[in-house]
Motif scaffolding. Structure first.
Motif, PDB file in Angstrom:
ATOM      1  N   SER A 348       0.828  -1.202   0.000  1.00 38.64           N
ATOM      2  CA  SER A 348       0.000   0.000   0.000  1.00 38.64           C
ATOM      3  C   SER A 348       0.864   1.254   0.000  1.00 38.64           C
ATOM      4  O   SER A 348       0.638   2.188  -0.782  1.00 38.64           O
ATOM      5  CB  SER A 348      -0.922  -0.006   1.222  1.00 38.64           C
ATOM      6  OG  SER A 348      -1.763   1.120   1.221  1.00 38.64           O
ATOM      7  N   GLU A 352       1.039   4.000  -2.989  1.00 40.88           N
ATOM      8  CA  GLU A 352       0.646   5.377  -2.710  1.00 40.88           C
ATOM      9  C   GLU A 352       1.729   6.328  -3.196  1.00 40.88           C
ATOM     10  O   GLU A 352       1.448   7.373  -3.796  1.00 40.88           O
ATOM     11  CB  GLU A 352       0.414   5.580  -1.213  1.00 40.88           C
ATOM     12  CG  GLU A 352      -0.012   6.999  -0.869  1.00 40.88           C
ATOM     13  CD  GLU A 352      -0.255   7.215   0.615  1.00 40.88           C
ATOM     14  OE1 GLU A 352      -0.796   8.278   0.976  1.00 40.88           O
ATOM     15  OE2 GLU A 352       0.108   6.328   1.418  1.00 40.88           O
ATOM     16  N   ALA A 365      -9.114  -0.939   0.750  1.00 42.97           N
ATOM     17  CA  ALA A 365      -9.877  -0.158   1.729  1.00 42.97           C
ATOM     18  C   ALA A 365      -9.045   0.935   2.390  1.00 42.97           C
ATOM     19  O   ALA A 365      -9.562   1.685   3.216  1.00 42.97           O
ATOM     20  CB  ALA A 365     -10.449  -1.090   2.797  1.00 42.97           C
ATOM     21  N   ASP A 366      -7.780   1.048   2.051  1.00 43.90           N
ATOM     22  CA  ASP A 366      -6.928   2.051   2.690  1.00 43.90           C
ATOM     23  C   ASP A 366      -7.371   3.460   2.298  1.00 43.90           C
ATOM     24  O   ASP A 366      -7.832   3.696   1.173  1.00 43.90           O
ATOM     25  CB  ASP A 366      -5.468   1.831   2.303  1.00 43.90           C
ATOM     26  CG  ASP A 366      -4.881   0.598   2.968  1.00 43.90           C
ATOM     27  OD1 ASP A 366      -5.564   0.004   3.825  1.00 43.90           O
ATOM     28  OD2 ASP A 366      -3.740   0.225   2.627  1.00 43.90           O
ATOM     29  N   SER A 367      -7.200   4.389   3.226  1.00 45.11           N
ATOM     30  CA  SER A 367      -7.754   5.736   3.046  1.00 45.11           C
ATOM     31  C   SER A 367      -7.203   6.441   1.818  1.00 45.11           C
ATOM     32  O   SER A 367      -7.933   7.138   1.111  1.00 45.11           O
ATOM     33  CB  SER A 367      -7.489   6.578   4.298  1.00 45.11           C
ATOM     34  OG  SER A 367      -6.097   6.684   4.555  1.00 45.11           O
ATOM     35  N   TRP A 368      -5.904   6.251   1.525  1.00 44.03           N
ATOM     36  CA  TRP A 368      -5.331   6.970   0.386  1.00 44.03           C
ATOM     37  C   TRP A 368      -5.939   6.513  -0.934  1.00 44.03           C
ATOM     38  O   TRP A 368      -6.095   7.325  -1.864  1.00 44.03           O
ATOM     39  CB  TRP A 368      -3.810   6.824   0.347  1.00 44.03           C
ATOM     40  CG  TRP A 368      -3.315   5.486  -0.136  1.00 44.03           C
ATOM     41  CD1 TRP A 368      -3.015   4.400   0.625  1.00 44.03           C
ATOM     42  CD2 TRP A 368      -3.070   5.094  -1.493  1.00 44.03           C
ATOM     43  NE1 TRP A 368      -2.593   3.350  -0.157  1.00 44.03           N
ATOM     44  CE2 TRP A 368      -2.614   3.757  -1.462  1.00 44.03           C
ATOM     45  CE3 TRP A 368      -3.189   5.752  -2.723  1.00 44.03           C
ATOM     46  CZ2 TRP A 368      -2.286   3.056  -2.619  1.00 44.03           C
ATOM     47  CZ3 TRP A 368      -2.855   5.046  -3.879  1.00 44.03           C
ATOM     48  CH2 TRP A 368      -2.408   3.713  -3.818  1.00 44.03           C
ATOM     49  N   GLN A 370      -9.048   5.457  -1.345  1.00 47.11           N
ATOM     50  CA  GLN A 370     -10.382   6.030  -1.443  1.00 47.11           C
ATOM     51  C   GLN A 370     -10.333   7.527  -1.752  1.00 47.11           C
ATOM     52  O   GLN A 370     -11.217   8.062  -2.423  1.00 47.11           O
ATOM     53  CB  GLN A 370     -11.143   5.783  -0.132  1.00 47.11           C
ATOM     54  CG  GLN A 370     -11.284   4.308   0.227  1.00 47.11           C
ATOM     55  CD  GLN A 370     -11.799   3.458  -0.924  1.00 47.11           C
ATOM     56  OE1 GLN A 370     -12.796   3.803  -1.561  1.00 47.11           O
ATOM     57  NE2 GLN A 370     -11.119   2.355  -1.206  1.00 47.11           N
ATOM     58  N   LYS A 371      -9.285   8.203  -1.269  1.00 52.03           N
ATOM     59  CA  LYS A 371      -9.160   9.638  -1.537  1.00 52.03           C
ATOM     60  C   LYS A 371      -8.691   9.900  -2.965  1.00 52.03           C
ATOM     61  O   LYS A 371      -9.030  10.935  -3.551  1.00 52.03           O
ATOM     62  CB  LYS A 371      -8.175  10.262  -0.552  1.00 52.03           C
ATOM     63  CG  LYS A 371      -8.694  10.330   0.883  1.00 52.03           C
ATOM     64  CD  LYS A 371      -7.629  10.881   1.818  1.00 52.03           C
ATOM     65  CE  LYS A 371      -8.124  10.904   3.263  1.00 52.03           C
ATOM     66  NZ  LYS A 371      -7.058  11.363   4.197  1.00 52.03           N
ATOM     67  N   GLU A 373      -9.462   9.313  -6.194  1.00 50.03           N
ATOM     68  CA  GLU A 373     -10.637   8.811  -6.896  1.00 50.03           C
ATOM     69  C   GLU A 373     -10.319   7.994  -8.144  1.00 50.03           C
ATOM     70  O   GLU A 373     -10.901   6.916  -8.344  1.00 50.03           O
ATOM     71  CB  GLU A 373     -11.557   9.986  -7.250  1.00 50.03           C
ATOM     72  CG  GLU A 373     -12.882   9.557  -7.839  1.00 50.03           C
ATOM     73  CD  GLU A 373     -13.792  10.741  -8.107  1.00 50.03           C
ATOM     74  OE1 GLU A 373     -14.807  10.565  -8.796  1.00 50.03           O
ATOM     75  OE2 GLU A 373     -13.484  11.862  -7.632  1.00 50.03           O
TER      76      GLU A 373
END
Length: 445
Positions: A348, A352, A365-368, A370-371, A373
């Motif tokens: 991940s 990123e 499902a990691d936040s980065w 989802q941010k 797009e």
């Protein structure tokens, strides 16, 4: 096994470059290709070749630091290689000695390493590790296909750069246009956003170096054909693909800048970032370029358009991965590094940093993700089964020549009207069918 004709030529060139590159024996075996190595003690020093040094060096440094903290008896020697030199470096090391324990291996050149028998298969190791069931299936399929040895895997996938349709949300809003989610709205938007007299265009296409893969994306994406082969014959020149190519190339100069005929991805991306052009097809790697030029509010990225029935077909994008080299004298330690780098946290973090799609499914499902797009949309499209991937024949030794120097000038002729789409597709098809026949003959059991 007889070495394919194109590969023989490339190997000879690599040998002549040995003195120029002055590669040193940084790892493991007595020579580059001989011997089967050993599991070793699981301790000591191992060598990693990063196949795209530069921006990745920092994140690799962190992953290695974390790995060595968890495995204090192992030390990792990092060797960074520019992406445009990695294939030469592998070739030269095979002929002159000095392959690493672990190396970055993309599907575009995986088969050449498999043919020369320098990689260990990793399927059984994956099944016995924490990676089992944790790798994106289409990336696994891409690695298997590129290796050309059935279901065996010769690399652990780590990332992919999915093809993306980038569009200017500000220009679409001004023209009261819906997002170009399907091919019908794509073509309609390309026409409506064009005002050539004002230097405004609906689309920019890649006509220079690297043009064949996006052209095939447009072909298969519109035709809906989901396999590159029908038996031992390619589907490239299927009438449905030819019709799709005719429709696509007809955009040139009508809704695109005339400079597109010579544009590689660098020029194409720069042109889109700095002009009033509605749409661009490129992969996720250009995301940060768009952010720097446009901010985050003036554009979005979507997976390639769907057909009218909602189905989406894309040709395969190269999958990056990590290979375990056969002549390593410490495979146990080398595998620990591969497993660690492909695990959730490391994979991940690496993706990123690189702006790519993680191969580890837990990263979805990691936040980065989802941010980001466009990355989230691409990972969803690849993971939920809604996208059909047409695997390009990276396993063919002739593929790189056929899809690059052998036919990129002909694609330019098609754009300029000096060659028909059918003539172009038929020429590629003949070369592919011949290469496939040769490959099958060489790989008879």
């Amino acid at each position: 096994m007889r070495i394919p004709k194109v590969y023989r030529g490339r190997t000879a060139a690599a040998v002549s470059l040995t003195a120029v590159l002055a590669l040193t024996a940084t790892a493991c075996g007595d020579d580059g290709s001989g011997g089967s190595g050993s599991e070793g003690s699981g301790k000591g020093e191992i060598t990693l070749w990063d196949n795209n040094t530069g921006e990745r060096r920092e994140i690799w440094s962190q992953i290695i630091k974390d790995f060595e903290k968890q495995n204090p008896d192992i030390r990792v020697k990092y060797v960074g290689i520019p992406i445009d030199q990695v294939q030469q470096k592998y070739d030269t090391a095979i002929d002159g000695g000095g392959l690493p324990d672990v190396g970055g291996v993309g599907t575009a050149y995986l088969s050449n390493l498999v043919v020369r028998d320098v990689l260990d298969p990793v399927g059984d190791r994956i099944d016995a590790s924490g990676l089992k069931g944790k790798l994106v299936p289409v990336m696994v399929d891409g690695v298997k296909s590129a290796g050309g040895r059935g279901d065996e895997m010769y690399s652990v996938p780590t990332s992919s750069n999915n093809g993306t349709l980038w569009y200017r949300t500000d220009l679409f809003a001004e023209a009261d246009l819906a997002a170009p989610t399907d091919w019908t709205t794509f073509y309609a938007a390309a026409r409506k956003l064009t005002a050539a007299g004002k230097n405004q265009f609906g689309y920019t296409m890649r006509g220079g170096s690297g043009s064949i893969a996006p052209a095939m994306d447009a072909m298969y994406g519109q035709s809906g054909i989901t396999s590159f082969w029908n038996g031992d014959k390619t589907t490239v020149n299927d009438p449905r693909n030819v019709a799709a190519l005719e429709k696509y190339v007809a955009l040139y100069k009508k809704v695109t800048p005339s400079a597109d005929v010579n544009n590689d991805f660098i020029k194409m991306v720069a042109q889109w970032d700095n002009s009033s052009i509605g749409m661009l097809t490129h992969n996720l790697a250009s995301y940060q370029d768009h952010v720097k030029a446009l901010g985050t509010d003036k554009f979005k990225g979507l997976p390639y358009p769907t057909r009218e029935d909602g189905s989406r077909v894309q040709v395969s994008n190269p999958v990056d991965g990590l290979g375990l080299f056969k002549n390593s004298k410490n495979k146990a330690a080398a595998w620990k590094l591969i497993e660690f780098a492909a695990s959730h946290k490391s994979n991940s973090a690496w993706n990123e940093s690189a702006g790519s799609i993680p191969a580890n499914t837990d990263a979805a499902a990691d936040s980065w993700v989802q941010k980001a797009e466009p990355t989230a949309a691409a990972m969803k499209a690849l993971s939920d089964g809604t996208t059909k991937i047409v695997n390009l024949p990276y396993y063919l030794p002739d593929w790189n020549t056929i899809s690059k120097s052998g036919n990129e000038p002909n694609f330019q002729k098609v754009l300029l009207g000096d060659m028909s789409a059918k003539e172009f597709a038929d020429k590629i098809a003949k070369e592919l069918n011949d290469a496939q026949a040769e490959w099958k003959e060489q790989n008879k059991s």
